[in-house]
Design a protein around this motif. Structure first.
Motif, PDB file in Angstrom:
ATOM      1  N   ALA A 198       0.856  -1.123   0.021  1.00 42.85           N
ATOM      2  CA  ALA A 198      -0.001   0.153  -0.032  1.00 42.85           C
ATOM      3  C   ALA A 198       0.812   1.156   0.041  1.00 42.85           C
ATOM      4  N   HIS A 199       1.438   1.403  -1.149  1.00 43.81           N
ATOM      5  CA  HIS A 199       2.320   2.513  -1.244  1.00 43.81           C
ATOM      6  C   HIS A 199       2.059   3.808  -0.929  1.00 43.81           C
ATOM      7  N   GLU A 200       0.986   4.238  -1.180  1.00 42.30           N
ATOM      8  CA  GLU A 200       0.296   5.732  -0.635  1.00 42.30           C
ATOM      9  C   GLU A 200       0.237   5.734   0.966  1.00 42.30           C
ATOM     10  N   VAL A 201      -0.012   4.715   1.607  1.00 40.01           N
ATOM     11  CA  VAL A 201      -0.006   4.686   2.882  1.00 40.01           C
ATOM     12  C   VAL A 201       1.294   4.810   3.674  1.00 40.01           C
ATOM     13  N   PHE A 202       2.222   3.685   3.005  1.00 41.66           N
ATOM     14  CA  PHE A 202       3.730   3.934   3.541  1.00 41.66           C
ATOM     15  C   PHE A 202       4.456   5.309   3.055  1.00 41.66           C
ATOM     16  N   ALA A 203       4.004   6.032   2.163  1.00 38.71           N
ATOM     17  CA  ALA A 203       4.621   7.285   1.667  1.00 38.71           C
ATOM     18  C   ALA A 203       4.033   8.352   2.721  1.00 38.71           C
ATOM     19  N   ALA A 204       2.931   8.092   3.197  1.00 38.11           N
ATOM     20  CA  ALA A 204       2.190   9.194   3.933  1.00 38.11           C
ATOM     21  C   ALA A 204       3.017   9.068   5.380  1.00 38.11           C
ATOM     22  N   LEU A 205       3.254   8.081   5.739  1.00 41.76           N
ATOM     23  CA  LEU A 205       3.913   7.602   6.918  1.00 41.76           C
ATOM     24  C   LEU A 205       5.415   7.639   6.915  1.00 41.76           C
ATOM     25  N   ASP A 206       5.968   8.183   5.832  1.00 38.40           N
ATOM     26  CA  ASP A 206       7.463   8.254   5.540  1.00 38.40           C
ATOM     27  C   ASP A 206       8.060   7.168   5.829  1.00 38.40           C
TER      28      ASP A 206
END
Length: 490
Positions: A198-206
């Motif tokens: 879930a790349h968008e989730v991991f990106a939002a969490l740095d």
């Protein structure tokens, strides 16, 4: 040796399934017909749990326990382990380990029930709500995704990978990093529907995705046993190391419920229903979610807070006598929802749910019988919900767990469900892992492995004369749930 000689060898090829559970490791070696050739266990230190919700275990204890169990298992085989052609590892769902560049743990394993990152998981749920809704999944307080982010915030640049239990063991077996499977990766944020993290989730969490392992289908090869592991375990060098699944999924596979429409009811401390569907089915209430089947189908399931613990106040030595009396007595005189804790999570989600009684028991036997029936009502409600969501339930229900050893309880379940219940002989995680090890090695696919290796147990039929009374009691049970506002109107 000629091909004819090889065909007549008295020691056919075998596989080993490994279960890294919370308290111990278990290795089971079976042949292509499912016959157990050897098995052994290795103890693990208990997790360290705190009132703050943390739950940890020394990840460095896993390999010595696995190594010991394997050595004793292979040592008991006629050819000392040379007949083993594949091995697979299953473990608890959502247990993760922070590791450095060399694959060595930086700290303890964060166990499946660790709640330290509940706030991070709440944010992950919010950011990824569209993805989770499409999957019929939610990131609850104990999801491994949040703990992975916690690891990065705690260990900083020293963190090189966040791994699950099978990757730790797999590296020891092969001598190199191995992929994870999409079952163990589910609660870490892997989307098996889209085949991506879930790349968008991991990106939002740095959180950089390179800290996460590669993901592949269960039962595929992750590598082969290296020379060091071969010497330590008795496994032959070059033995295939196959990807496993989580303990719950492996336990389901062990029953032979591996094709669409097949379901298993696991009656342990709590009740768990797991099955196979051709398509992903979303449950908007969140009562159940789906893992992905090795062949691309889906494994919907859910776990109740109701189950065998309803008998926790009864001394085990007294249960056979109570069962016999309950069988002779017939249907209970009243309705009981034997929930011992606060809240229910399956087949409906209701934090306010509490156990209740509609009437009073005549005596201890009546109360015992009502408890057995109440759990069977929960099981019927679960299957009814699955079918209302469009998932067919075919043939006998497979039954596993300690409660399934009670003949009267299984008979009650069959009668309440109005379908036969088949009690499976070895519904164990390690045996399920062995089926995964056999897939693509001893047998063509998982269905073929299950057909050849799973031995069907006793088939318990419904009791027609008890059906009307149990139908009436089930109807009263459902009405009571609706009146309390716990059961959704759909």
């Amino acid at each position: 040796m000629s091909s004819a000689s090889r065909r007549t060898t008295p020691h056919p090829p075998a596989v080993i399934g490994i279960d890294v559970a919370t308290a111990s490791v278990r290795a089971v070696c079976v042949d292509g017909r499912g016959r157990v050739l050897a098995e052994a266990r290795g103890e693990l230190p208990p997790p360290v749990r705190t009132a703050a919700g943390t739950s940890e275990q020394d990840a460095r204890s896993w390999w010595p326990a696995v190594r010991s169990a394997l050595r004793r298992t292979t040592g008991a085989l006629p050819r000392g382990g040379r007949e083993v052609i594949a091995v697979a590892v299953s473990a608890t769902s959502g247990t993760i380990v922070p590791t450095g560049a060399d694959g060595v743990p930086l700290g303890p394993a964060l166990m499946y029930d660790d709640r330290r990152a509940a706030d991070v998981n709440a944010e992950a749920q919010r950011v990824g709500s569209a993805r989770w809704d499409a999957l019929g999944l939610s990131m609850g307080p104990t999801a491994a995704l949040g703990r992975a982010v916690w690891c990065l915030r705690t260990y900083g640049s020293g963190l090189r990978h966040v791994l699950h239990t099978p990757e730790i063991v797999g590296r020891e077996l092969t001598g190199r990093p191995v992929a994870t499977d999409w079952s163990h990766a589910l609660k870490s944020g892997y989307d098996a529907r889209a085949a991506e993290w879930a790349h968008e989730v991991f990106a939002a969490l740095d959180f950089p995705l390179e800290l996460l392992p590669t993901v592949r289908a269960p039962a595929t090869e992750a590598g082969v046993v290296g020379p060091d592991a071969a010497e330590a375990t008795g496994l032959p060098e070059g033995c295939s190391v196959r990807l496993g699944m989580t303990d719950g999924c492996a336990g389901q596979i062990a029953t032979g419920a591996v094709e669409p429409g097949r379901f298993v009811g696991v009656l342990g401390t709590t009740y768990v229903l797991k099955g196979v569907s051709a398509d992903l089915v979303r449950d908007e209430t969140g009562a159940f979610y789906s893992h992905r089947h090795p062949d691309g189908w889906w494994l919907p399931g859910g776990a109740s807070n109701t189950g065998g613990e309803c008998l926790a106040d009864v001394a085990p030595a007294r249960l056979p006598a109570l069962d016999a009396a309950a069988a002779a007595r017939g249907p209970a005189s009243y309705v009981r929802y034997p929930l011992r804790r606060d809240g229910e999570r399956f087949p409906f989600v209701a934090g306010a749910a509490r156990g209740f009684e509609l009437g009073r028991p005549r005596d201890e036997v009546d109360a015992h019988r009502a408890a057995l029936e109440g759990v069977a009502f929960v099981e019927r409600l679960a299957l009814d919900r699955v079918e209302r969501l469009g998932v067919p339930v075919l043939g006998p229900l497979h039954a596993a767990g300690g409660g399934s050893r009670s003949t009267v309880w299984t008979t009650i379940r069959a009668t309440v469900l109005d379908r036969p219940v088949r009690v499976v002989e070895r519904a164990e995680t390690a045996f399920g892992a062995a089926l995964l090890a056999a897939t693509g090695t001893l047998h063509e696919d998982l269905a073929a492995s299950a057909a050849a290796m799973v031995r069907g147990g006793a088939l318990v039929e419904p009791v027609p004369e008890e059906r009307p009374a149990l139908d009436d009691a089930y109807g009263r049970f459902v009405v009571a749930l609706h009146e309390r506002g716990w059961l959704p109107d759909d």
